[in-house]
Design an enzyme around this catalytic site. Structure first.
Site, short mmCIF file in Angstrom:
data_model
loop_
_atom_site.label_atom_id
_atom_site.label_comp_id
_atom_site.label_asym_id
_atom_site.label_seq_id
_atom_site.Cartn_x
_atom_site.Cartn_y
_atom_site.Cartn_z
N ARG A 13 0.82 -1.27 -0.20
CA ARG A 13 0.03 -0.04 0.13
C ARG A 13 0.87 1.18 0.08
NH1 ARG A 13 -4.93 -1.74 4.23
NH2 ARG A 13 -5.31 -3.78 3.12
N ARG A 69 1.98 1.24 10.47
CA ARG A 69 1.81 1.41 9.08
C ARG A 69 2.88 1.39 8.22
NH1 ARG A 69 -2.93 3.78 7.74
NH2 ARG A 69 -3.23 4.07 9.92
N GLU A 129 -6.88 -0.82 15.43
CA GLU A 129 -7.47 -1.75 14.32
C GLU A 129 -6.46 -3.00 13.92
OE1 GLU A 129 -8.52 0.08 10.43
OE2 GLU A 129 -8.71 -1.63 9.69
N SER A 131 -10.84 -5.88 9.61
CA SER A 131 -11.82 -5.11 9.16
C SER A 131 -12.74 -6.34 8.33
CB SER A 131 -11.37 -4.09 8.35
OG SER A 131 -12.56 -3.43 7.86
N ARG A 139 0.67 -6.31 12.90
CA ARG A 139 0.01 -5.50 13.94
C ARG A 139 -0.15 -6.72 15.08
NH1 ARG A 139 -4.08 -0.74 11.71
NH2 ARG A 139 -2.61 0.22 10.67
#
Length: 424
Positions: free
Chosen positions: A264, A279, A351, A354, A392
């Site tokens: 990403r 991130r 988070e 999802s 994460r």
RNA sequence: GGAGAAGUAGUCUAAUUGGCUAAGGCGUCGGUCUUGAAAACCGAUGGGGUUAAUAGCCCCAUGUGGGUUCGAGUCCCACCUUCUCCGCCA
């Protein structure tokens, strides 16, 4: 992609939805106008095509009858009709493209009971599992522990690849690998998923089906010579696998768990989560995807979410589940649950998964259908959820399982993979 | 990378030197018949436009995109994919 017939009869409903999603409604108005124009021209084009067909058939008949004069006239007439339709055909083609371009930019319609809100502060908490650990010493953030134990090498990561790239080494690398294996084992053996190792690069059409294109191209990496895109999640591959297919009812729901890096560009997230590996431009993730039937997709989302939660329960990490409000929902989602894990360094839940039901949105874009019990072709519903984001999860373990003497206790379920009880 | 072959509907397979509705089998769904089922027979089977309509009518769909032609599954060009053989390679 929405069904245009649905759009025509539900313009105001969609407008409200767009507003509550913080999206512009301009594109909707353009779409409706283009659709009307398109159908107007389509009617004219079809009328001329009909005349051309009739004329051509007459040519064949007259040829058989040997009527030279009438034959010549008909061929001339055909040429004339071609001249008349040429301009209209071009117009139609342009309108088709413009219309489709708008339609591909309209997000999905969310569920009726979706909480309305402009951002994440309006996301209601659904449940909270486990209690954050009380430390009798000052807990360190994972970037400190990772550096001290020589498991996370930030400097060399950026030397190799620039910002937001990190090298994992030693037991940290092994922990990353162990977590992937543990999650894949759990989902394939206990939860009935088919294990998939997908390609990491896909065609433009593939990633258009899942909704990242055309609107979010700036978030993706793509290759120079071949117009291939690095997948931002293996969802792209697991959904795209059945593009242009008709699935059999007996094979549904089809459940896949995929293991891949996710790439990403993180455009527009400057200054967010800059410390550590929360991130990154590249991270590993185990993804769960279902192709299911419309009648059961709502229930299936609950099941899929519970599968993701199971990972955290087995790792004994405290977490909570929230429901995304209208303004925070993803482009293709009609309903989403986020799972957030407790991170001491953030002193908050962050988070880690999802889970979304995209309804027939992706299936329509990717033309993924099934035959229902009355033999009618229908679009499947697609569900996706992280099960889980591995980087994460590693962070959560490092921070939550740290000891006062600077080590990390390995969670019980991971000991068979790590072959040791402590890191450090 | 080189040479050759192929791609038709849910699936399998046809279609004369370009011409009338892309024929047929299988599968599936519906109907007739039957106490029920099977068999047999009949009808249906993708997308779109028009429409109150799953009624009619019309357009599109033979890997994709162009071209030739009054008319293309068929002829021409480019590309994609698969298979066979050769070369290279972890």
């Amino acid at each position: 992609m929405l069904d245009m017939k649905f759009v025509r009869t539900n313009i105001e409903k969609i407008r409200h939805c767009l507003i509550n999603r913080n999206s512009s409604t301009l594109i909707l108005d353009e779409l409706v106008t283009l659709d009307e124009k398109r159908r107007d021209i389509l009617k004219k084009v079809e009328d001329i095509r009909s005349l051309k067909n009739t004329n051509s058939k007459a040519v064949a008949r007259l040829k058989a009858q040997g009527d030279e004069e009438a034959l010549r006239q008909n061929i001339e007439n055909g040429k004339l009709l071609n001249q008349q339709s040429e301009e209209l055909e071009i117009q139609l083609k342009q309108l088709d493209e413009q219309y489709m371009q708008r339609l591909l930019y309209i997000p999905n319609i969310y569920d009726e009971d979706t909480p309305i809100g402009k951002d994440e502060t309006f996301n209601p908490e659904i449940r909270r599992i486990g209690v954050p650990r009380k430390f009798d010493f000052e807990p360190k953030p994972h970037w400190e522990i990772g550096s001290e134990l020589n498991g996370l090498d930030f400097d060399r990561g950026s030397k190799l690849s620039g910002s937001r790239f990190t090298i994992m080494k030693g037991d940290f690398a092994r922990l990353e690998r162990s977590l992937g294996a543990f999650m894949m084992d759990l989902h394939s053996s206990e939860h009935g998923y088919t294990e998939v190792m997908p390609p990491h690069m896909v065609l433009r059409e593939t990633i258009t089906a899942t909704g990242q294109l055309p609107k979010f191209e700036e978030d993706l990496y793509n290759t120079k010579g071949d117009d291939l895109f690095l997948i931002p999640t293996s969802e792209v591959a697991l959904v795209g696998m059945h593009r242009d297919e008709i699935l059999e009812l007996k094979d549904l729901p089809a459940k896949y768990c995929g293991y891949s890096p996710c790439y990403r560009r993180e455009a527009g997230s400057y200054g967010k989560d800059v410390r550590g590996v929360i991130r990154q431009h590249q991270f590993d993730k185990v993804e769960l995807v279902w192709h299911t039937i419309p009648e059961r997709s709502a229930d299936d989302l609950e099941t899929l979410t519970s599968h993701a939660e199971k990972v955290l329960k087995l790792l004994e990490l405290p977490y909570r589940v929230i429901r995304l409000c209208s303004g925070d929902l993803g482009f293709g989602a009609i309903r989403t649950y986020d799972i957030e894990v407790w991170l001491p360094s953030y002193n908050a839940y962050k988070e880690i998964s999802s889970c979304s039901n995209d309804g027939d949105f992706q299936a329509r874009r990717g033309n993924i259908r099934f035959r229902d019990k009355d033999n009618k072709l229908k679009y499947v519903h697609t569900l996706n959820g992280s099960g889980l984001a591995i980087g994460r999860t590693l962070v959560a373990i490092v921070e939550n399982y740290q000891t006062s003497d600077g080590k990390i206790k390995v969670p019980d379920v991971l000991i068979p993979y790590m072959k040791k009880e402590y890191i450090g």
